[in-house]
Enzyme design. Structure first.
Site, short mmCIF file in Angstrom:
data_model
loop_
_atom_site.label_atom_id
_atom_site.label_comp_id
_atom_site.label_asym_id
_atom_site.label_seq_id
_atom_site.Cartn_x
_atom_site.Cartn_y
_atom_site.Cartn_z
N CYS A 3 20.83 -55.31 7.61
CA CYS A 3 19.96 -55.98 8.58
C CYS A 3 18.55 -55.95 8.02
CB CYS A 3 20.02 -55.25 9.92
SG CYS A 3 18.72 -55.75 11.07
N ASP A 29 4.46 -61.54 10.69
CA ASP A 29 5.56 -62.45 10.39
C ASP A 29 5.31 -63.10 9.02
OD1 ASP A 29 7.83 -64.09 12.33
OD2 ASP A 29 7.23 -65.02 10.44
N ASN A 85 13.37 -64.57 21.10
CA ASN A 85 14.48 -65.51 21.07
C ASN A 85 15.79 -64.75 21.13
OD1 ASN A 85 12.81 -67.84 20.74
ND2 ASN A 85 12.50 -67.26 18.61
N HIS A 96 18.22 -58.63 15.02
CA HIS A 96 17.64 -57.32 15.36
C HIS A 96 16.52 -57.64 16.34
CE1 HIS A 96 16.17 -53.12 13.91
NE2 HIS A 96 15.31 -53.52 14.85
N HIS A 98 13.47 -58.44 18.39
CA HIS A 98 12.07 -58.48 17.99
C HIS A 98 11.28 -59.31 18.99
CE1 HIS A 98 14.28 -61.70 15.95
NE2 HIS A 98 13.19 -62.45 16.06
N HIS A 100 7.84 -61.59 19.31
CA HIS A 100 6.76 -62.30 18.62
C HIS A 100 5.49 -62.22 19.46
CE1 HIS A 100 9.54 -64.82 15.97
NE2 HIS A 100 10.37 -64.51 16.95
P1 AMP Z 1 13.60 -65.46 15.30
O1 AMP Z 1 13.79 -66.85 14.78
O2 AMP Z 1 13.08 -65.37 16.68
O3 AMP Z 1 14.86 -64.62 15.08
O4 AMP Z 1 12.44 -64.81 14.43
C1 AMP Z 1 12.65 -64.23 13.19
C2 AMP Z 1 11.31 -64.16 12.52
O5 AMP Z 1 11.39 -63.24 11.44
C3 AMP Z 1 10.82 -65.48 11.94
O6 AMP Z 1 9.57 -65.84 12.54
C4 AMP Z 1 10.68 -65.18 10.46
O7 AMP Z 1 9.58 -65.81 9.86
C5 AMP Z 1 10.53 -63.67 10.45
N1 AMP Z 1 10.92 -62.99 9.23
C6 AMP Z 1 12.09 -63.11 8.56
N2 AMP Z 1 12.12 -62.30 7.49
C7 AMP Z 1 10.93 -61.64 7.50
C8 AMP Z 1 10.34 -60.65 6.65
N3 AMP Z 1 10.97 -60.17 5.56
N4 AMP Z 1 9.10 -60.20 6.94
C9 AMP Z 1 8.44 -60.68 8.02
N5 AMP Z 1 8.95 -61.60 8.87
C10 AMP Z 1 10.17 -62.07 8.60
ZN ZN Z 2 18.64 -53.97 12.40
#
Ligand code: AMP
Ligand code: ZN
Length: 112
Positions: A3, A29, A85, A96, A98, A100
């Site tokens: 993950c 992000d 989301n 996982h 999160h 925003h």
């Molecule tokens: P979601 O689409 O709501 O699942 O958001 C996932 C977010 O994670 C997106 O805005 C991606 O840009 C961000 N993301 C994915 N990989 C990374 C990473 N390695 N470091 C920082 N943000 C990430």
């Molecule tokens: Zn995780």
């Protein structure tokens, strides 16, 4: 576990950390959608909002206590938007939980 956010929480993948304690991590992000775009995650693996329960909701409460000071320290004096989301209709792309934090400009009134 494979993950990406667990790996970030374990420092196996680098991130631009904003805040960290025993329970949560906030980091920038990688693909910002606004001048300020911070992700806040629990360190423990919770797949999404749907998996919040009485056994882990203490961590969620701690996260919500920390979001206003994190937003303030990022300079979001005019407000911000908090998004999580959940599932495919919402285009959740990382499994996982999160949150925003988006701000630093006027955001559109219509979120969908
Ligand atoms: P979601 O689409 O709501 O699942 O958001 C996932 C977010 O994670 C997106 O805005 C991606 O840009 C961000 N993301 C994915 N990989 C990374 C990473 N390695 N470091 C920082 N943000 C990430
Ligand atoms: Zn995780």
């Amino acid at each position: 576990m494979d993950c990406i956010f667990c790996k970030i929480a374990r420092n196996e993948i680098p991130s631009k950390k904003i805040y960290e304690d025993d329970y949560m991590l906030a980091f920038n992000d990688i693909n910002p959608q606004a001048p300020v775009h911070i992700l806040v995650i629990p360190k423990q693996h919770i797949p999404s909002l749907d998996e919040i329960n009485t056994g882990n909701s203490d961590v969620i409460a701690k996260i919500f206590e920390c979001i206003p000071p994190i937003a303030a320290s990022a300079g979001l004096i005019n407000g911000y938007r908090l998004i999580s989301n959940c599932g495919s209709d919402a285009c959740q792309s990382v499994g996982h939980l999160h949150f925003h934090i988006l701000g630093g400009r006027q955001l559109p009134a219509n979120m969908a």
